[in-house]
Design an enzyme around this catalytic site. Sequence first.
Site, PDB file in Angstrom:
ATOM      1  N   GLY A 238       0.769  -1.240   0.000  1.00 39.83           N
ATOM      2  CA  GLY A 238       0.000   0.000   0.000  1.00 39.83           C
ATOM      3  C   GLY A 238       0.794   1.281   0.000  1.00 39.83           C
ATOM      4  O   GLY A 238       0.209   2.361  -0.056  1.00 39.83           O
ATOM      5  N   GLY A 293       3.590  -3.535  -3.941  1.00 44.85           N
ATOM      6  CA  GLY A 293       3.471  -3.764  -5.378  1.00 44.85           C
ATOM      7  C   GLY A 293       3.794  -2.485  -6.129  1.00 44.85           C
ATOM      8  O   GLY A 293       4.823  -2.361  -6.784  1.00 44.85           O
ATOM      9  N   ARG A 294       2.907  -1.506  -5.953  1.00 51.01           N
ATOM     10  CA  ARG A 294       3.053  -0.233  -6.655  1.00 51.01           C
ATOM     11  C   ARG A 294       4.415   0.420  -6.395  1.00 51.01           C
ATOM     12  O   ARG A 294       5.036   0.963  -7.304  1.00 51.01           O
ATOM     13  CB  ARG A 294       1.938   0.708  -6.173  1.00 51.01           C
ATOM     14  CG  ARG A 294       1.736   1.942  -7.010  1.00 51.01           C
ATOM     15  CD  ARG A 294       0.705   2.863  -6.344  1.00 51.01           C
ATOM     16  NE  ARG A 294      -0.517   2.170  -6.026  1.00 51.01           N
ATOM     17  CZ  ARG A 294      -1.593   2.106  -6.821  1.00 51.01           C
ATOM     18  NH1 ARG A 294      -1.573   2.719  -7.982  1.00 51.01           N
ATOM     19  NH2 ARG A 294      -2.674   1.453  -6.451  1.00 51.01           N
ATOM     20  N   TYR A 334     -10.185   4.294 -11.555  1.00 58.75           N
ATOM     21  CA  TYR A 334     -10.214   5.043 -10.301  1.00 58.75           C
ATOM     22  C   TYR A 334      -9.587   6.420 -10.392  1.00 58.75           C
ATOM     23  O   TYR A 334      -8.841   6.826  -9.520  1.00 58.75           O
ATOM     24  CB  TYR A 334      -9.643   4.266  -9.102  1.00 58.75           C
ATOM     25  CG  TYR A 334      -8.743   3.096  -9.328  1.00 58.75           C
ATOM     26  CD1 TYR A 334      -9.136   1.824  -8.909  1.00 58.75           C
ATOM     27  CD2 TYR A 334      -7.497   3.247  -9.916  1.00 58.75           C
ATOM     28  CE1 TYR A 334      -8.305   0.745  -9.078  1.00 58.75           C
ATOM     29  CE2 TYR A 334      -6.661   2.148 -10.086  1.00 58.75           C
ATOM     30  CZ  TYR A 334      -7.076   0.907  -9.663  1.00 58.75           C
ATOM     31  OH  TYR A 334      -6.246  -0.155  -9.822  1.00 58.75           O
ATOM     32  N   CYS A 361     -14.278   2.811 -27.886  1.00 59.39           N
ATOM     33  CA  CYS A 361     -15.615   3.398 -27.956  1.00 59.39           C
ATOM     34  C   CYS A 361     -16.260   3.497 -26.582  1.00 59.39           C
ATOM     35  O   CYS A 361     -17.220   2.787 -26.264  1.00 59.39           O
ATOM     36  CB  CYS A 361     -16.479   2.575 -28.905  1.00 59.39           C
ATOM     37  SG  CYS A 361     -15.706   2.437 -30.517  1.00 59.39           S
TER      38      CYS A 361
HETATM   39  C1  LIG Z   1      -2.891  -5.398  -3.831  1.00 57.87           C
HETATM   40  C2  LIG Z   1      -2.325  -5.935  -2.592  1.00 57.87           C
HETATM   41  C3  LIG Z   1      -1.046  -5.557  -2.176  1.00 57.87           C
HETATM   42  C4  LIG Z   1      -0.204  -4.549  -2.913  1.00 57.87           C
HETATM   43  O1  LIG Z   1      -0.687  -3.243  -2.849  1.00 57.87           O
HETATM   44  P1  LIG Z   1       0.229  -2.037  -3.369  1.00 57.87           P
HETATM   45  O2  LIG Z   1      -0.598  -0.839  -3.140  1.00 57.87           O
HETATM   46  O3  LIG Z   1       0.494  -2.274  -4.815  1.00 57.87           O
HETATM   47  O4  LIG Z   1       1.475  -2.036  -2.569  1.00 57.87           O
HETATM   48  C5  LIG Z   1      -0.545  -6.146  -1.039  1.00 57.87           C
HETATM   49  N1  LIG Z   1      -1.259  -7.062  -0.327  1.00 57.87           N
HETATM   50  C6  LIG Z   1      -2.489  -7.437  -0.702  1.00 57.87           C
HETATM   51  C7  LIG Z   1      -3.210  -8.438   0.106  1.00 57.87           C
HETATM   52  C8  LIG Z   1      -3.065  -6.893  -1.835  1.00 57.87           C
HETATM   53  O5  LIG Z   1      -4.300  -7.260  -2.199  1.00 57.87           O
END
Ligand SMILES: *Cc1c(COP(=O)(O)O)cnc(C)c1O
Length: 434
Positions: A238, A293-294, A334, A361
């Site tokens: 996150g 992730g991000r 989003y 489209c």
């Molecule tokens: C999507 C997700 C993440 C990664 O979130 P980021 O914002 O990309 O860091 C981590 N843990 C879980 C359980 C997720 O669903």
Amino acid sequence: MHSFHYQNNSLHCENVDLQDLIQEHGTPLYVYSQATIVDHFTRLDAALDGVDHLVCYATKANSNLAVLNLLAQRGAGFDIVSGGELYRIIKAGGDPAKCTFAGVGKTRSEIEYALEQGVGCFNAESEAEVQRLNDIAGEMGKKAPIALRVNPNVDAKTHKYISTGKSDNKFGINFESIPDAYARAAKLPNVTLRGVQMHIGSQLTSVDPFIEAVKKVTPLVEDLKAQYGIEFFSIGGGIGIVYEDTLASHDAAWWSRDDSDETAAVPITIEAYAQALLPLLKPLGLTIFLEPGRLIAGNAGVLLSEVLYEKKGGSKIFEIVDAGMNDLIRPALYQGHHDIVPVKQPASEDTVAVDIVGPVCESGDFFAQDRELPKLEQGDCIAVLSAGAYGFVMASNYNSRPFPAEILVDGSQSHVIRKRQTFDDLIAGEVIPK
Ligand SMILES: *Cc1c(COP(=O)(O)O)cnc(C)c1O
């Protein structure tokens, strides 16, 4: 870290001229910087040195095999949300034992596959799932390693579609119900309680909600450790990234930017995150899992696209480009913001307010609205920045548009890490009944 910059008036990724890549591979085209991906992982890993930990990259952010392989080689674990992602990890050389399997809707076949492959832990999101894990593991003569996902009911202060830690989200098990849920799980013969997990949302731009969540969950975690001997606490992913003015600020490495500068769109810095959380986490004496992730992939990628036409509407100027919402859906899904810059640095600093729209489209098919950009001409190429996470992975074939190619840049070298789809790929698997 940001590896995109102008050199000789042309946007480069590391040492590779993006206009050259366009010449060779066409558009739309995703381009990723290996140095950025690796840097983000190693920096985060190093910032957590003070505590026993495992960075489990959230595979869903960018699941190209080459990207997963870079991280697997450097010892990363992986957070996965489907059997398909586990398959990718294995193909990319990752270790299933370092995978945590999240998600509210794991199917029987996914659970069986993950048990066969020796997945590190199932992060269960409901008691019904725990029961099912127990049943399937029993049938297979195995024990399922599990953690429960606690929903701490804190406000992550992010877009409602990517907020996951409030009690009205579908994710996790109610904070109040967790002790009973563990007590019931502990009685099941075919599961092993390995840890506890939470993930409150994505693109958080302040450490405060993380601190609030960790503080709230800490007594529970201590209790679970004492009662069931759990080994890990996963604090989820996150961590937000900068989506605005990324090129302008890339020299002042954003992860160490001064947080007190309130005028800057300061995201969470890796240091601030680690400094705030380590003192809270260390005393627990557990292995800390992170699931970014991000943070790892977001600013490591761009989507390149060519201007096909300019159209003057009643009150707007539309620049119609050859990439669409099927290639990158964040703005439509989003209201995600992406900086957009021309690949060839414009001679003039003059700007015009334009809408950058795709060919799909749908009125939601835009990358920017009323955005001040340098004057673009037909045939010019643009780079949609910060497209490395939740970009290609969310691409679809809507409007029967083939998936774009993906390129990984490493210094002066570039590698096609996914070929552009062909029309034949589009219809593969389809059958007209006799
Ligand atoms: C999507 C997700 C993440 C990664 O979130 P980021 O914002 O990309 O860091 C981590 N843990 C879980 C359980 C997720 O669903």
